[in-house]
Motif scaffolding. Structure first.
Motif, PDB file in Angstrom:
ATOM      1  N   ALA A  15     -32.713  45.777 -12.792  1.00 26.81           N
ATOM      2  CA  ALA A  15     -32.767  44.320 -12.823  1.00 26.81           C
ATOM      3  C   ALA A  15     -34.207  43.848 -12.798  1.00 26.81           C
ATOM      4  CB  ALA A  15     -32.002  43.732 -11.647  1.00 26.81           C
ATOM      5  N   GLU A  16     -35.036  44.541 -12.007  1.00 23.58           N
ATOM      6  CA  GLU A  16     -36.443  44.187 -11.914  1.00 23.58           C
ATOM      7  C   GLU A  16     -37.217  45.311 -11.245  1.00 23.58           C
ATOM      8  OE1 GLU A  16     -35.841  40.549  -9.823  1.00 23.58           O
ATOM      9  OE2 GLU A  16     -36.124  41.460  -7.854  1.00 23.58           O
ATOM     10  N   LEU A  17     -38.541  45.257 -11.388  1.00 24.41           N
ATOM     11  CA  LEU A  17     -39.443  46.215 -10.765  1.00 24.41           C
ATOM     12  C   LEU A  17     -40.230  45.492  -9.676  1.00 24.41           C
ATOM     13  CD1 LEU A  17     -40.864  48.040 -13.929  1.00 24.41           C
ATOM     14  CD2 LEU A  17     -38.927  48.721 -12.496  1.00 24.41           C
ATOM     15  N   PHE A 212     -21.600  37.673  -5.464  1.00 19.91           N
ATOM     16  CA  PHE A 212     -22.954  37.688  -6.024  1.00 19.91           C
ATOM     17  C   PHE A 212     -23.123  38.768  -7.082  1.00 19.91           C
ATOM     18  CE2 PHE A 212     -23.086  39.573  -1.716  1.00 19.91           C
ATOM     19  CZ  PHE A 212     -23.342  40.904  -2.015  1.00 19.91           C
ATOM     20  N   VAL A 213     -22.373  39.869  -6.986  1.00 21.01           N
ATOM     21  CA  VAL A 213     -22.427  40.884  -8.041  1.00 21.01           C
ATOM     22  C   VAL A 213     -21.801  40.325  -9.323  1.00 21.01           C
ATOM     23  CG1 VAL A 213     -21.684  43.187  -8.751  1.00 21.01           C
ATOM     24  CG2 VAL A 213     -22.447  42.793  -6.405  1.00 21.01           C
ATOM     25  N   ALA A 214     -20.726  39.566  -9.172  1.00 25.21           N
ATOM     26  CA  ALA A 214     -20.125  38.927 -10.352  1.00 25.21           C
ATOM     27  C   ALA A 214     -21.111  37.977 -11.018  1.00 25.21           C
ATOM     28  CB  ALA A 214     -18.856  38.176  -9.947  1.00 25.21           C
ATOM     29  N   ARG A 215     -21.901  37.248 -10.219  1.00 25.11           N
ATOM     30  CA  ARG A 215     -22.908  36.343 -10.792  1.00 25.11           C
ATOM     31  C   ARG A 215     -23.987  37.130 -11.528  1.00 25.11           C
ATOM     32  NH1 ARG A 215     -25.487  32.306  -6.787  1.00 25.11           N
ATOM     33  NH2 ARG A 215     -26.388  31.603  -8.774  1.00 25.11           N
ATOM     34  N   ARG A 218     -22.500  38.147 -14.733  1.00 28.76           N
ATOM     35  CA  ARG A 218     -22.393  36.960 -15.602  1.00 28.76           C
ATOM     36  C   ARG A 218     -23.699  36.694 -16.339  1.00 28.76           C
ATOM     37  NH1 ARG A 218     -22.547  31.584 -12.300  1.00 28.76           N
ATOM     38  NH2 ARG A 218     -24.714  32.328 -12.186  1.00 28.76           N
ATOM     39  N   ASP A 219     -24.811  36.878 -15.625  1.00 27.40           N
ATOM     40  CA  ASP A 219     -26.112  36.487 -16.160  1.00 27.40           C
ATOM     41  C   ASP A 219     -26.840  37.610 -16.889  1.00 27.40           C
ATOM     42  OD1 ASP A 219     -25.613  34.026 -15.005  1.00 27.40           O
ATOM     43  OD2 ASP A 219     -26.798  34.442 -13.203  1.00 27.40           O
ATOM     44  N   GLY A 258     -20.024  33.695 -18.211  1.00 30.11           N
ATOM     45  CA  GLY A 258     -21.182  34.080 -19.008  1.00 30.11           C
ATOM     46  C   GLY A 258     -20.848  34.922 -20.217  1.00 30.11           C
ATOM     47  N   HIS A 259     -19.696  35.559 -20.194  1.00 34.91           N
ATOM     48  CA  HIS A 259     -19.281  36.459 -21.279  1.00 34.91           C
ATOM     49  C   HIS A 259     -17.818  36.168 -21.622  1.00 34.91           C
ATOM     50  CE1 HIS A 259     -22.926  38.912 -20.700  1.00 34.91           C
ATOM     51  NE2 HIS A 259     -22.704  38.817 -19.405  1.00 34.91           N
TER      52      HIS A 259
END
Length: 378
Positions: A15-17, A212-215, A218-219, A258-259
């Protein structure tokens, strides 16, 4: 050797570093989730970079990845270290076992932790095939790592994605528990067979239908999606059926925000004899632990309102059936690993498959999802 900065362009599946004192640490959940709900189990699970890999296009014949691992073990139990896997043009060609790094040893009986610092580690691979190629360095699925440097004997470029993005969420089995190396976890096996880009949100002990995992799902960009629920809901005994079914509907609703038409597979649990008819909470068998083995057990008092794997499979099938969603597909997890498979391929700790069984599950999922007529093929 040429040193290339490790940036988002080269690190796939994270997701990020996060910048650290040593380098960068891949996270599979974004900072807003980590700040909002810093649960220790989830934080450790999402920091283990299952499915995350450094991907470059290069002529290089030699490559080094410098990293600093952080391992956790149980006192009295020998556990295999993590590995860095080398995949060239989609084929697993080599593996390098980790050494050094930091180490936390946990006493399960008392909760005490002993911490030891160790040296940084370099995974070096020589004699890579000649010519232009895509090189992937799969990071250990079972240890947290800080990435320090990528070194090669020829320049590298960010590689084009190999295929569509497959976004998957599940538990420790999806994260790869008990697989020997990161490219041999079942989602990694399935992704190679299907020619897709894996983004793995498999979190050990943490597939608990968290909103929050679903969000996050979604994104996140995704061409194909799958979610696998069941074993953690049972072995943590966190829900009854009345809460579980609406929670799954809500999770799917959020993804669909989102999908809306992305192919989505709702998977039920694999076979696990300990939890088929016995509810949680689960734990470790302390007698086995004293003998140097890790064996997981289910709860001792079965009550009909508590969830078991059989109840969850029935509930998830009904959830899929009741939703007016032509792009939602239900997969019974026992078709990937069932009761007869448990005879031929028993779970070594009564909960997680070994490497050969991960490969079996991955091959079966790929045949189902990415084969002719498969729900994720298009």
């Amino acid at each position: 050797m040429i040193t290339t900065p490790l940036t988002d362009a080269l690190v796939r599946g994270a997701a990020e570093l996060e910048a650290t004192a040593r380098g960068v640490r891949p996270h599979r959940l974004p900072a807003w989730v980590r700040d909002r709900f810093p649960d220790p189990q989830l934080m450790t699970a999402q920091s283990r970079p299952s499915g995350v890999r450094v991907v470059v296009a290069t002529l290089a014949r030699a490559v080094e990845l410098v990293l600093h691992p952080s391992a956790v073990s149980y006192r009295g139990v020998t556990r295999e270290r993590g590995s860095v896997d080398l995949v060239v043009d989609g084929e697993l060609v080599a593996s390098h076992l980790l050494d050094g790094g930091d180490h936390a040893e946990v006493d399960v009986l008392t909760g005490a932790r002993e911490f030891r610092e160790g040296p940084t580690f370099t995974a070096r691979f020589d004699d890579l095939p000649a010519g232009d190629k895509v090189v992937e360095l799969w990071l250990p699925h079972n240890e947290v790592v800080d990435l320090i440097a990528l070194r090669t004997d020829e320049p590298v470029l960010a590689a084009e994605p190999a295929g569509r993005i497959w976004l998957h969420h599940g538990s420790s089995i999806s994260a790869g528990s008990n697989a020997a190396t990161p490219a041999r976890t079942w989602p990694a096996v399935a992704a190679r067979r299907g020619g897709v880009e894996l983004h793995n949100l498999g979190f050990s002990g943490s597939a608990l239908v968290d909103p929050f995992v679903a969000r996050v799902m979604r994104d996140r960009p995704a061409d194909l999606i799958s979610v696998k629920f069941g074993i953690n809901v049972v072995n943590f005994d966190v829900m009854r059926l009345r809460a579980f079914v609406p929670a799954v509907h809500g999770f799917l609703d959020t993804i669909r925000d989102g999908h809306p038409t992305t192919p989505l597979v709702l998977m039920s649990p694999l076979f696990c004899g300990a939890y088929e008819d016995t509810p949680g909470p689960g734990g470790m068998d302390l007698d086995a632990l004293a003998a140097g083995e890790v064996v997981f057990t289910a709860g001792r008092h079965a009550e009909p309102p508590q969830l078991t794997l059989r109840i969850i499979r029935e509930a998830l099938a009904e959830v899929a059936d009741r939703r007016d969603d032509p792009d939602l597909h239900h997969l019974d997890g026992t078709t990937l690993y069932g009761e007869q498979d448990a005879v031929a391929h028993p779970l070594p700790d009564a909960l997680h498959p070994d490497t050969a069984t991960h490969e079996l599950i991955g091959e079966r999922f790929a045949g189902y999802a990415f084969g002719p007529g498969g729900p994720l093929r298009r």
